[in-house]
Each structure stands twice: as C-alpha cells, then as structure tokens.
Design a protein around this motif. Structure first.
Motif, short mmCIF file in Angstrom:
data_model
loop_
_atom_site.label_atom_id
_atom_site.label_comp_id
_atom_site.label_asym_id
_atom_site.label_seq_id
_atom_site.Cartn_x
_atom_site.Cartn_y
_atom_site.Cartn_z
N LYS A 149 -37.09 8.10 4.79
CA LYS A 149 -35.92 8.04 3.94
C LYS A 149 -35.63 6.57 3.60
CE LYS A 149 -32.13 7.76 7.23
NZ LYS A 149 -32.06 6.42 7.51
N HIS A 179 -36.38 11.17 11.89
CA HIS A 179 -36.81 10.97 13.27
C HIS A 179 -35.89 11.65 14.28
CE1 HIS A 179 -33.99 7.61 13.32
NE2 HIS A 179 -34.13 7.54 14.64
N TYR A 180 -34.68 12.04 13.85
CA TYR A 180 -33.81 12.76 14.80
C TYR A 180 -34.41 14.11 15.20
CZ TYR A 180 -30.19 9.60 15.91
OH TYR A 180 -29.53 8.55 16.48
N LYS A 183 -36.36 13.92 18.41
CA LYS A 183 -35.69 13.56 19.67
C LYS A 183 -35.72 14.75 20.62
CE LYS A 183 -33.00 9.80 17.89
NZ LYS A 183 -33.17 8.52 18.55
N PHE A 215 -22.21 10.32 16.00
CA PHE A 215 -23.21 9.25 16.08
C PHE A 215 -22.46 7.93 16.09
CE2 PHE A 215 -25.32 5.82 13.90
CZ PHE A 215 -26.63 5.84 14.35
N GLU A 217 -22.94 3.54 16.92
CA GLU A 217 -23.76 2.41 17.32
C GLU A 217 -22.83 1.25 17.62
OE1 GLU A 217 -28.13 2.89 15.22
OE2 GLU A 217 -26.60 1.85 14.11
N ARG A 224 -29.90 -5.78 7.93
CA ARG A 224 -30.27 -4.67 7.03
C ARG A 224 -29.22 -4.46 5.94
NH1 ARG A 224 -30.22 0.29 9.48
NH2 ARG A 224 -31.82 1.26 8.25
N TYR A 227 -30.29 -3.34 2.32
CA TYR A 227 -30.60 -1.91 2.21
C TYR A 227 -29.32 -1.09 2.35
CZ TYR A 227 -31.07 2.58 4.61
OH TYR A 227 -30.87 3.88 5.01
N ASP A 236 -27.05 7.27 5.13
CA ASP A 236 -27.93 6.72 6.16
C ASP A 236 -28.03 7.67 7.37
OD1 ASP A 236 -29.57 4.54 7.12
OD2 ASP A 236 -27.97 4.05 8.53
N ILE A 237 -26.96 8.33 7.70
CA ILE A 237 -26.93 9.12 8.95
C ILE A 237 -26.52 10.58 8.73
CG2 ILE A 237 -25.84 9.33 11.24
CD1 ILE A 237 -27.56 6.80 11.05
N HIS A 241 -29.77 12.87 9.44
CA HIS A 241 -29.83 13.12 10.89
C HIS A 241 -28.80 14.16 11.35
CE1 HIS A 241 -32.46 9.80 10.68
NE2 HIS A 241 -31.62 8.82 10.90
N LYS A 346 -21.10 2.47 12.51
CA LYS A 346 -21.74 1.27 13.06
C LYS A 346 -20.66 0.35 13.58
CE LYS A 346 -26.00 1.50 10.56
NZ LYS A 346 -27.06 1.42 11.56
N LYS A 351 -22.80 3.13 21.95
CA LYS A 351 -23.96 3.67 21.24
C LYS A 351 -24.20 5.07 21.79
CE LYS A 351 -28.93 2.87 20.51
NZ LYS A 351 -29.00 3.66 19.29
N GLN A 387 -28.53 11.00 23.11
CA GLN A 387 -28.89 9.67 23.60
C GLN A 387 -27.64 8.84 23.80
OE1 GLN A 387 -31.19 8.40 20.19
NE2 GLN A 387 -29.50 7.20 19.42
C1 BG6 Z 1 -31.94 5.19 11.02
C2 BG6 Z 1 -30.85 4.51 10.27
O1 BG6 Z 1 -32.39 6.31 10.31
O2 BG6 Z 1 -31.47 5.60 12.28
C3 BG6 Z 1 -30.31 3.35 11.06
O3 BG6 Z 1 -31.33 4.06 9.01
C4 BG6 Z 1 -29.93 3.75 12.46
O4 BG6 Z 1 -29.19 2.78 10.40
C5 BG6 Z 1 -31.06 4.54 13.12
O5 BG6 Z 1 -29.67 2.60 13.21
C6 BG6 Z 1 -30.64 5.11 14.45
O6 BG6 Z 1 -31.74 5.66 15.10
P1 BG6 Z 1 -31.79 5.75 16.67
O7 BG6 Z 1 -33.04 6.52 16.95
O8 BG6 Z 1 -31.82 4.36 17.19
O9 BG6 Z 1 -30.54 6.46 17.08
#
Ligand code: BG6
Length: 498
Positions: A149, A179-180, A183, A215, A217, A224, A227, A236-237, A241, A346, A351, A387
């Motif tokens: 993405k 990628h979520y 997990k 979610f 962080e 970044r 972007y 983004d999330i 995800h 964010k 986190k 996580q």
């Molecule tokens: C990414 C986002 O897809 O996922 C980032 O673009 C984010 O902004 C990240 O930090 C979080 O992934 P993870 O696996 O660290 O929770």
C-alpha cells in the motif's frame, strides 16, 4: 532438468521497509530452512552500489531473533552470499532486461520462478510493474508481484491502479500485502472463533455491545512526513489494517479454509448466493461518526517532542489527521446496531494494537442488584492484544476470596510469553513465505480493496473539501477527547482507558 529456482527481487532495496522488514524476514525464512534450495535475492534500486555494499547494508539489519542461536553467524554469511544488487531506474525496460540477464545466469537453465517485491512509492509503481513483468515473462515458471500500500488514495485512484496493474499482470500474479494479516494474533482470530465452542455462539448483536479496534504508536511520523501528509491516518491504518481485522472478526463462517472461500466471506457477493458478505454489508463512514486529531509539540521531563507540522516535509498548515476515531456499522442480521469503534493514532502515550469485545450486561444481574456494582465495570470484555506482548484475556467478575462478598473484575489470561516458548515470527516472514508458495489467503483481492475504499472515500473527500480542522493533542498523550464523546454517543467507553 526439472529443478526449479526462485529469484526474489526487492525493488526499492535501499528503502526503509526493505531494510527493516523484507531482508530480515527473508533471512529468518532462510534460517528456518523455509527457502527453496535454489534461490537468489536481488536488491534493485537507483543508487549505485556493489554486491558487497548491499551485503554490508543488509547485514546490519539481520538478527537471529533469539540471541546466541546456533550457527547464526554462519547462516548469515551463507545468506548474504545469495544476495546481489542491480542498480537501475524504476521505469527503464532496459535496466530490467539487464536484471533479467543476471537472473538467468543464476537460474542456470532451471525452471525460473520469480517474485518481485515492489517496495517503492506508488507514483512509480506502474512503470516498475510494467518493466518487471516484461523482464520476467521470459521465465517459464511463475511470476508473482507483491505490492505494498498505498493502493491509491480513494476509490477512483485505486480503481485506476487496479486497471493499470491488470494490463501487465493477472489477478493471480498480484499479491497485495496488508502486513497486519500476517500477524500471529490476527491469524489466530479465525482459530479462536471457529475451533472453540464458547465464543461463536456469543459472536453477535445479541451478546456483544461493541467491538473496538485500537491502534496506537508512541512515536510520530519521523522522517515519513512526506508520504504521510498525502495520506493521513485513515488511509494509513484504518482503511486497511483495522478494516481487515474487522472483516475477519465479523465475517460468517467460511465454507472452507481455502483462500477464495475466506476472501468470499470477507467481501464478495457469492455468485450462487444472495447473502451479502461482511464488507459489502457495511455503511460508508459518515462525517459525524469520525473524530480527527493531529499531534502538537509537548515538553515533558525537559524533552520537547515535535509537532506533526514541525517535520520539514510537512506543510505548516497541514490538516492531515495523525489520529482518528470512527464508528462503523454492519447492516446484517448478526451485527445490526453494534458499533465497531476504530481508533488509530501516532504520537500517543503507548504502542499497542488490540481488539476489544465488550459484552452486554447480564440481564437482571443478582449481584448488581444487591451490591450496586457499576454496570459498565461489571460487563465481560474479551481482549485480543495483537502487539506488543501478545495475549488473549477475558475480563470476568469474580468473588474476592474471604468471608465477605465483594466482587472483583479479574482476567482469565492467555499470555503468549508465558504459554509459548517459541518466538513469534514477524508478519513479513509468513507473508513472504505464502507468496513464494502461492498461498493467497492473507492477501487482498481487488474487489475486497474496492469494498474497503468505498467505505472511506466519501468521508475522506468531505474532510478534505470542508477543510475540517483536527483536534490538536499533545505528543505522548491519549489523543483528543472527541474520541470519548464519539464512544459515549453509542453508550460505550473505550476499553483501553481502564
Ligand atoms: C504501516 C504504516 O502500514 O504500519 C505505518 O504505514 C505504521 O505508519 C505501521 O507505523 C505499523 O506496523 P507495525 O507492524 O509496526 O504495527
């Protein structure tokens, strides 16, 4: 000669994702013996670099997850010898043809299977796909392309990207990664639901009062900003995800564990059935159901943390949200009226990624009547902590031991670090392995992507057109208070606030 080889080309090899995730995941797969016997890894990027320089760069990111693992150093050396570099432009057919030639040398006449991982900005995506796919068409094995993405910014740009990709690749060659989905605890969601008796009967509006997908962080956009400013936290999330987790959480039981059966349940109007699947049963998000925020500078313990707009690559007057809370609804028999609350941000105080399932009150609860327990405090809550420090726990009411009668809310707790000695693989390891094996279950199909965009596109357009000003929250805080009002409107509280 019917032996086959796999060549993995990481396009955008000097980028952050390649360094932090892709190369380490490939090494972990190698260490675990999951890569085929004949494989080669190529880094492809614009900068000039020798093979030795690439190896040096990659070596800095490799770890053996558990310290002092056997032969770790030896394995790293073996792995690095299989890594090469090719410098080229992303839109140059010629440069990709040179890569093709090098790959052929490595393949040595074996059946060549090629995986391209496009870890590059979306504006150069199509050119690279075009070049990579033509370079790869000379092989006689499979060719697969993993794309990252953002898949567009809204329904329209996403559809254009899908159309452009399809000029060069078939849908079964495209692996859209979220990628979520790789997990461990997200994978486990279906196991939890479909292989235990006790959850599924409760998995509906009848017993569940709200579902929360959270979610956070504890760092900002750090480096970044360029972007991020173009996308914001919703794209983004949330749109990917959190929505993917929601779909797995809320879908009906799939016909089987096959990729297409699962993906049908998540999105598709099954050809033979009139059943509308979960993503298509959702209402597009409304402006009044969204709260947006942006972090501002904050000084704590003598340290000043920057505002989002302090990033040089972000315009000073940017209204891009770095935080959002939203209430989504699924209009089907199972979920009618249940708020699915999402919260993503964010530069917050911690986190964490978790799913919180808040159950309804026990009707006519004897103990509430007698002891006047706070109703909200006394309901059950199932927490799936994706996580960090993976865990699944269920909040229950329990009698405090002793002669008196006092109730206490305690946890039935499955804490992964206590229960399992095995390290949890990184999401990218599972997803890369699946792509190599052609397993599509955890990748996003194009109709699924369309459905996801259609939920968020109208509200994103409205936020931007109306120039809605985000609520500013201090770096390191719990985010805007507006998120509490949103939850309160649906008679719930965010579970992560205790
Ligand atoms: C990414 C986002 O897809 O996922 C980032 O673009 C984010 O902004 C990240 O930090 C979080 O992934 P993870 O696996 O660290 O929770």
């Amino acid at each position: 000669e019917n032996e086959s080889t796999v060549s993995i080309t990481v396009v955008g090899a000097s980028g952050d994702l390649a360094k932090k995730k892709i190369f380490p995941a490939l090494f972990a797969l190698y260490y675990e013996g999951c890569l085929p016997e004949h494989f080669t890894i190529y880094g492809y990027a614009r900068s000039k670099m020798t093979d030795a320089e690439l190896r040096n760069m990659v070596s800095k990111t490799l770890t053996c997850r558990i310290d002092k693992r056997e032969n770790c150093g030896e394995k790293m050396d073996e792995f690095l010898k299989r890594c090469f570099y090719h410098s080229g432009q992303y839109d140059s057919g010629e440069n990709f043809a040179q890569l093709d030639k090098k790959l052929k040398e490595h393949e040595g006449g074996r059946v060549s299977n090629r995986l391209f991982y496009l870890s590059i900005p979306p504006n150069i995506f199509i050119d690279a796909v075009k070049c990579a796919s033509t370079a790869a068409s000379s092989g006689i094995g499979w060719t697969r392309v993993i794309v990252e993405k953002p898949f567009g910014r809204d329904s329209e740009s996403s559809a254009a990207l899908t159309k452009a990709l399809k000029q060069y690749l078939n849908e079964d060659q495209i692996f859209r990664i979220d990628h979520y989905l790789g997990k461990e605890l997200v994978e486990n969601l279906s196991v939890l639901r479909f292989s235990n008796l006790i959850f599924e009967p409760l998995w509906s509006r009848q017993f569940i009062r709200s579902v929360q997908l959270i979610f956070s962080e504890d760092f900002g956009t750090e480096g970044r900003g360029g972007y991020f400013d173009h996308y914001g936290i919703i794209r983004d999330i949330m749109q990917n995800h959190l929505l993917q987790i929601l779909a797995l959480f809320a879908m009906e039981t799939p016909v089987s564990l096959d990729a297409e059966d699962i993906r049908n349940e998540k999105v598709n109007l099954c050809e033979l059935s009139t059943e509308v699947k979960v993503l298509r049963s959702m209402r597009p998000l409304r402006l009044e159901d969204v709260v947006i925020g942006q972090y501002k500078s904050h000084t704590k313990g003598g340290v000043t943390y920057p505002a989002y707009t302090d990033d040089n690559t972000v315009p000073k007057d940017s209204l891009t949200p770095t935080f959002a809370a939203a209430a989504l609804f699924i209009d089907n028999a199972r979920w009618d009226g249940v708020p699915f609350l999402m919260k993503a941000g964010k530069a917050l105080h911690n986190k964490r990624a978790e799913i919180r399932v808040q159950f309804r009150h026990v009707p006519g609860n004897l103990y509430n009547r007698k002891f006047g327990t706070d109703l909200d405090q006394a309901t059950n809550e199932l927490v799936i902590r994706v996580q960090p420090d993976e865990a699944i726990y269920l909040k229950i009411n329990n009698k405090v031991p002793g002669l008196g009668m006092r109730l206490d809310r305690s946890n039935l707790n499955l804490h992964y670090a206590d229960r399992y000695s095995k390290e949890i693989p990184d999401a990218y390891e599972r997803l890369l392995l699946d792509a190599i094996e052609g397993e599509r279950r955890l990748f996003i199909r194009s109709d699924e992507l369309d459905a996801a965009w259609s939920l968020f596109t109208p509200v994103l357009a409205e936020l931007e057109e109306k120039k809605i000003i985000p609520e500013y929250y201090p770096y390191g805080s719990r985010g805007p208070v507006g998120a509490h009002y949103l939850a309160a409107r649906y008679n719930v509280r965010w579970g992560d606030l205790g």
